[in-house]
Design a protein around this motif. Structure first.
Motif, short mmCIF file in Angstrom:
data_model
loop_
_atom_site.label_atom_id
_atom_site.label_comp_id
_atom_site.label_asym_id
_atom_site.label_seq_id
_atom_site.Cartn_x
_atom_site.Cartn_y
_atom_site.Cartn_z
N ASN A 93 2.26 -46.27 103.53
CA ASN A 93 2.54 -47.12 102.32
C ASN A 93 2.51 -46.14 101.10
O ASN A 93 3.48 -46.65 100.18
N CYS A 94 2.46 -44.93 101.22
CA CYS A 94 2.50 -44.05 99.99
C CYS A 94 3.73 -43.72 99.56
O CYS A 94 4.14 -43.33 98.55
N ARG A 95 4.41 -43.38 100.75
CA ARG A 95 5.92 -43.08 100.76
C ARG A 95 5.91 -41.69 100.18
O ARG A 95 7.34 -41.16 99.87
N LEU A 98 8.14 -39.22 102.81
CA LEU A 98 9.61 -39.43 103.29
C LEU A 98 10.36 -38.00 103.36
O LEU A 98 10.22 -37.04 102.39
N ARG A 127 19.58 -43.24 105.56
CA ARG A 127 18.17 -43.56 105.14
C ARG A 127 17.21 -42.27 105.47
O ARG A 127 17.23 -41.90 106.40
N PRO A 128 16.03 -42.34 104.51
CA PRO A 128 15.03 -41.59 104.85
C PRO A 128 14.09 -42.03 105.84
O PRO A 128 14.27 -43.13 106.15
N ALA A 133 5.03 -41.65 110.53
CA ALA A 133 4.90 -42.73 111.40
C ALA A 133 6.30 -42.57 112.21
O ALA A 133 6.46 -43.38 113.22
N MET A 152 13.17 -37.93 95.96
CA MET A 152 11.94 -39.06 96.47
C MET A 152 10.49 -38.79 96.04
O MET A 152 9.79 -39.74 95.73
N TYR B 201 1.41 -58.24 104.15
CA TYR B 201 1.85 -56.93 103.97
C TYR B 201 3.27 -56.57 105.19
O TYR B 201 2.66 -56.44 106.17
N ILE B 204 5.60 -51.44 109.16
CA ILE B 204 6.37 -50.37 109.16
C ILE B 204 7.15 -50.33 110.55
O ILE B 204 6.41 -50.70 111.59
N PRO B 206 9.68 -47.87 112.52
CA PRO B 206 9.02 -48.04 113.62
C PRO B 206 7.58 -47.95 113.28
O PRO B 206 7.18 -47.45 112.15
N CYS B 383 3.65 -50.74 99.21
CA CYS B 383 4.04 -49.33 98.81
C CYS B 383 4.56 -49.04 97.60
O CYS B 383 4.99 -49.74 96.97
N GLY B 423 15.92 -47.21 101.41
CA GLY B 423 14.93 -46.74 102.66
C GLY B 423 13.55 -46.03 102.07
O GLY B 423 12.78 -45.57 102.74
N ARG B 424 13.63 -46.01 100.75
CA ARG B 424 12.24 -45.70 100.30
C ARG B 424 10.90 -46.63 100.59
O ARG B 424 9.86 -46.09 100.36
N THR B 425 11.21 -47.72 100.81
CA THR B 425 10.10 -48.70 100.81
C THR B 425 10.08 -49.21 102.22
O THR B 425 10.95 -48.94 103.11
N ILE B 426 8.92 -49.85 102.32
CA ILE B 426 8.55 -50.53 103.99
C ILE B 426 9.42 -51.60 104.22
O ILE B 426 10.16 -51.47 105.19
#
Lengths: 594, 464
Positions: A93-95, A98, A127-128, A133, A152, B201, B204, B206, B383, B423-426
């Motif tokens: 969740n913290c990103r 990336l 996309r990053p 994960a 980012m 929530y 993610i 994958p 996120c 793509g920076r977010t979930i």
């Protein structure tokens, strides 16, 4: 030289620095060269080729597809993260982690295409991906140093800081705060934010040991995952939505499980602080010394935080073979007695010839030398180090003395707290000092004193008046030699009182309930006359036997390892930070049939 | 002139058409299901035997049906990705959490023709060996949930749902699960978490692709209400016939929700790509044009999360020329055919099919402030970029609408918005909250700058 370490903060949580128990083998280093090449994948990190195993341990230690983060660690490339922890379920969740990446271009034959230089042609993903994960695939190219990745990281940090109170000057986490560290490493120097910050609860008393500041919280959910998924206490959670999301505890129920303080270590910022440690010391003033918790037989690895001969906190030190990254709150807070004002800091006893060690030891030696065989008994403590117990064993052999230790037990939990509350019962058995079962000789000592056959008693670190050798019996002894740290009815009756040391004041080793031999180092100096017991025991044994013994802990350990069959093959230096396991023949309370 | 082509909405709004079982049955309801359950294993063209389930799935692939929820992902592909070898049950979830502002199509089906949805679900469930399905309905549709419950009870009592459906040995239970009023519950993995009883929530990906690790970590299909209804029509007509509707790659019909400053707002079912935005706004069969004396200012083509089109804006895209050949040309945004592919090529999307029309009476700063307020309120907060960025943008716009704008606020907003998507977010919420800001601020930059300058000038005058 005592290995001490500056407060390294969370830097010690890199994906590679952790060692897991993999399929029963002890402390297999990740990515060890013994991995068969068939199970390996070649990826590039910032253009540098690195071979990593296809599978690596996940947070439970089970093998799972290797992640980008693990591959970067293998390539020794730092990737910053907040929510990830190698021993917690992945949240993503913290990103902060990336990265950009690409995969090999496949030709019509479904095989990877190679360029004129023989290298794989990479198709960069638009996309990053979060490194924590995302599993790697063969030929994958990972980029952590591109302008895109830099932007980012700057973006995430700017967002995290937008509503952060920036109260570092009064925050306990300052100095070991990841938000501070990454802001310096990856952030921008100025903020664009001109709006009003979100205000949230501050100084929230969520439990007996922890205070929460919700404005500092970056909502990484490490604490929630730890207490829910590892402790099994679903006590923490998030309420409200979006930027108003607020960490809280279950209404009306304090967050008070015996592992709650681990969330303070886990917290990457100063949201969760320890009531015990907060406002006590700036962490950059702390000297951190490697030690082992002595509150039970598990022997959790710890860092002792001290300054100017004062212990200020214990924090768990990672050891996959013993305690993971955790320790219980009981053990963590069990250090205050070290600085109790009534500690025994002076040589004492009714027969102290002169207030100096040489005179005191000479008096003890002469008393023992004159004692007839089988008139001496030794109560050794299962809280003493292996080296001290070894020397006591030598003393017992020379004097023909009977010996025993005092068992100490309590309710075990299902995790780290052992039923055996002595840190070194295994050592006491290993060196033949404890009876079987431990403590069963003590009634015989009482009988011996009563009949007059037992005339001399050595007591180390135990109040024997509480286990059947009452003051009336002790008064009958010709000689009572006591070494201890804190005063008690036994020390009050001593003819010779030798002030000893807490585990944090000396070097040595302990053997935990599973036979793991682990080193401790001196974090602080002993107060007053107090001396590490192994030092004066060595003097005493040499005076009585005429044999020489090494005057360093390394030498003493190595001699002991050669002398005691169970320890054969061990060397002080080879124990390392994580210790080594020796086979256990003796029964321990943990595996004793009930 | 393009006309409505009503497949799904065929009976809806006809006088006397009611949402009860008898009315649906009178209008040929559940006939397709009967045919489906009567299917037998047949040899395909390749000589290999194909089970009834495989036959249905193949028809859906052939139909080219794309998801009607917003992303436009191929339905046949989504079904093909389901892990059928895991040995775990496969779940079907109908996403009825219709929450994208501007969208009001699914509720027409739920409220007025619930049995059509149920029939589509039983067919889809049968095709995918599903025995337990959920309808996740947004909390605000209180009556809709009751209508669905009633329809489920009716279908069960008539043997079209429950155990041994129509004597076929096929069992399917459908549960209605009500949300509690959160936009993010429409995101399929957030929805799954919500059914599991947790905070919605998003997961993610994958590793948590619903087709493999969905509801209760089992393979799961999440389809929109309209998509599941379309499945019924695909099976009824045959995939090839369905694919002949609309345009290649953008097949079938879809329901468009027209709102804002048009004379005839409402829902219209069209063949995908057969009408342009201009048709939909101005044609008397659809929007009927703007109010008198007004000029078009902007069009939000696919729900508030899609990128805005400015009136008069030209885009260069590859399009089929009048002579049938494909070539790149410059085209006014209003002349874009309303389909999935072209709008994406033009830099926006048709999303959930919600077209919001803005005429020159709209203050674009106020419009964006309204939209951003919505996203700041609905961000789940999981996120970082979306959680902090959505509220930051909303606060900046709130400040501007208060008259405290700054000339640099346009660049300021762009900076924030640029750090959220891509793509920076979930989940796609990051794009949803930043695309309107990016597009409105860049396309109406002069208005934002002028507003900021005016505010600053007034403030310095007041201070002096």
């Amino acid at each position: 030289m005592t290995p001490t370490h500056p407060p390294s903060g969370m830097a010690r949580e890199s994906a590679s620095s952790f060692r897991h128990e993999v399929s029963g083998s002890s402390s297999t280093a990740l990515g060890s060269p013994s991995t068969p090449p068939a199970d390996a994948i070649v990826v590039t990190v910032n253009g540098q080729k690195v071979v990593v195993p296809r599978l690596m341990p996940d947070w439970t230690g089970k093998l799972a597809p290797t992640t980008m983060l693990q591959a970067c660690a293998a390539a020794k490339v730092d990737v910053p993260f907040y929510c990830y922890h190698p021993r917690l379920p992945v949240a993503g969740n913290c990103r902060m982690c990336l990265v950009e990446y690409g995969t090999p271009v496949l030709g019509p034959d479904r095989h990877a295409v190679r360029g004129p230089d023989g290298e794989l042609v990479i198709n960069k993903s638009p996309r990053p991906a979060i490194a924590c994960a995302t599993p790697i695939t063969s030929g994958m190219a990972i980029y952590t140093d591109t302008p895109g990745v830099k932007r980012m990281r700057e973006g995430v940090l700017e967002f995290l800081l937008a509503n952060h109170p920036l109260d570092c000057p009064i925050c306990d986490k300052a100095g070991e705060c990841r938000l501070q560290e990454y802001s310096v490493d990856y952030g921008e120097s100025a903020s664009r934010f001109v709006e009003t910050k979100v205000h949230k609860p501050k100084q929230v008393d969520i439990g007996p040991r922890i205070v929460l500041d919700d404005e500092r919280c970056i909502l990484c959910t490490r604490c929630i995952r730890f207490t829910r998924d590892l402790v099994g206490d679903d006590a923490l959670g998030i309420v409200n939505r979006g930027s108003y999301s607020t960490l809280t505890h279950y209404p009306g129920r304090p967050f008070d499980n015996n592992y709650s303080l681990n969330t303070v270590d886990l917290c990457p910022v100063g949201a969760l602080t320890s009531k015990d440690f907060r406002f006590q010391m700036r962490v950059w003033f702390l000297k951190e010394t490697k030690g082992v918790c002595t509150s039970c037989g598990t022997g959790c690895n710890i860092l002792i935080g001290s300054r100017e001969n004062r212990v200020l906190r214990y924090t768990p030190r990672d050891n996959g073979a013993v305690n993971g990254s955790w320790m219980c709150d009981t053990g963590r807070l069990n250090y205050k007695w070290i600085h109790r004002p009534d500690r025994i800091v002076k040589l004492g006893g009714s027969r102290l010839p002169a207030p100096a060690w040489p005179a005191a030891l000479a008096a003890v030696a002469s008393a023992l030398r004159n004692a007839p065989p089988s008139s001496v008994a030794i109560v050794a403590s299962a809280r003493q180090t292996n080296e001290e117990l070894y020397l006591l064993r030598k003393l017992a052999q020379r004097l023909g003395a009977v010996s025993d230790s005092v068992p100490r037990s309590g309710e075990p939990d299902r995790w780290l707290v052992s039923a055996d509350r002595n840190p070194n019962s295994a050592g006491a058995r290993l060196f033949g000092l404890a009876a079987d079962p431990m403590g069963s000789n003590v009634p015989r000592f009482a009988q011996g004193i009563r009949t007059g056959s037992l005339k001399t008693l050595l007591v180390f670190g135990e109040d024997v008046t509480r286990c059947g050798l009452g003051a009336d019996l002790l008064a009958k002894l010709e000689t009572l030699i006591v070494s201890d740290v804190l005063p008690n009815p036994t020390t009050a009756l001593a003819h010779h009182l030798l002030p000893g040391c807490a585990a944090v004041e000396k070097r040595g080793s302990f053997t935990n309930v599973h036979g793991r031999v682990q080193r401790v180092f001196a974090a602080i100096d002993p107060p007053g006359d107090a001396r590490p017991e192994w030092e004066f025991l060595r003097d005493l044994v040499m005076a009585l036997t005429g044999h020489a013994f090494p005057d360093t802990i390394e030498g003493l350990f190595n001699q002991m390892a050669g002398d005691v069959p169970a320890l054969h093959g061990l060397e002080w230096a080879a124990l390392g930070d994580a210790g080594l396991t020796v086979p256990m023949q003796s029964r321990t309370p943990d595996n004793e049939p009930r | 002139m393009p006309q409505e082509h009503r497949l799904i909405l065929k009976h809806i709004d006809q006088s006397g058409y009611t949402p009860d079982f008898d009315c649906y049955a009178r209008h040929g309801g559940y006939e397709v299901l009967k045919r489906v359950l009567a299917l037998t294993t047949r040899n395909g063209p390749d000589g290999k035997p194909k089970s009834p389930q495989e036959q249905i799935r193949e028809e859906v692939v052939v139909s080219g049906l794309r998801g009607r929820g917003g992303a436009g992902f191929s339905c046949g592909m989504k079904w093909a990705l389901v892990d059928r070898k895991s040995g775990k049950p496969i779940y079907l979830i109908c996403n009825a959490d219709e929450s994208e502002p501007g969208t009001f199509k699914d509720r027409q089906i739920i409220y007025k023709d619930p049995h059509q949805l149920l029939e589509g679900m039983v067919i889809s469930g049968y095709a995918n060996d599903v025995h337990l399905a959920y309808i996740y309905i947004r909390g605000e549709f209180v009556e809709g949930a009751q209508i669905l419950e009633r329809a489920i009870a009716e279908a069960k009592s008539h043997g079209y749902l429950g155990t041994n459906i129509l004597g076929s040995n096929y069992d399917l239970e459908i549960h209605v699960h009500r949300g509690a009023g959160a936009y993010i519950c429409g995101e399929e993995t957030g929805l799954i978490e919500s059914i599991e009883g947790k905070r919605a929530y998003p997961r993610i990906k994958p590793p948590y692709f619903p087709a493999v690790l969905g509801l209760y970590m089992c393979p799961t299909i999440v389809n929109n209400v309209e998509t599941l209804c379309a499945v019924k029509h695909v099976v009824e007509m045959g995939g090839t016939a369905y694919a002949s509707l609309g345009t290649p790659n953008n097949t079938g019909t879809r329901i468009v929700c027209l709102s804002g400053h048009v004379v005839r707002p409402g829902y219209y079912e069209i063949e995908v790509g057969e009408a342009t935005l201009r048709d939909l706004i101005y044609d008397p069969a659809f929007g009927g044009g703007l109010r008198p004396g007004r000029r078009l200012k902007a069009v939000i083509p696919g729900g508030v999360s899609s990128k805005v089109f400015k009136a008069g804006e030209k885009v260069r895209i590859r399009l089929k020329q009048p002579d049938g050949r494909e070539g790149e040309r410059e085209i006014d945004v209003l002349d874009l055919p309303y389909d999935f592919t072209t709008l994406i090529a033009a830099g926006s999307m048709s999303g959930s099919g919600a077209i919001i029309v803005l005429d020159d009476s709209a203050d674009i700063v106020a419009v964006l402030a309204n939209i951003s307020e919505f996203f700041a309120h609905e961000s789940c907060g999981q996120c970082t970029p979306c959680r902090e960025g959505s509220l930051w943008m909303a606060k900046a716009l709130r400040r501007m609408t208060r008259g405290e704008g700054r000339a640099e606020d346009a660049a300021y907003l762009m900076h924030i918005a640029d750090n959220i998507p891509g793509g920076r977010t979930i989940c796609a919420f990051g794009e949803a909250c930043s695309w309107p800001v990016q597009s409105m601020v860049s396309k109406f930059k002069d208005e934002f700058v002028a507003k900021g300058k005016a505010d600053q000038a007034r403030q310095s005058k007041e201070a002096a």
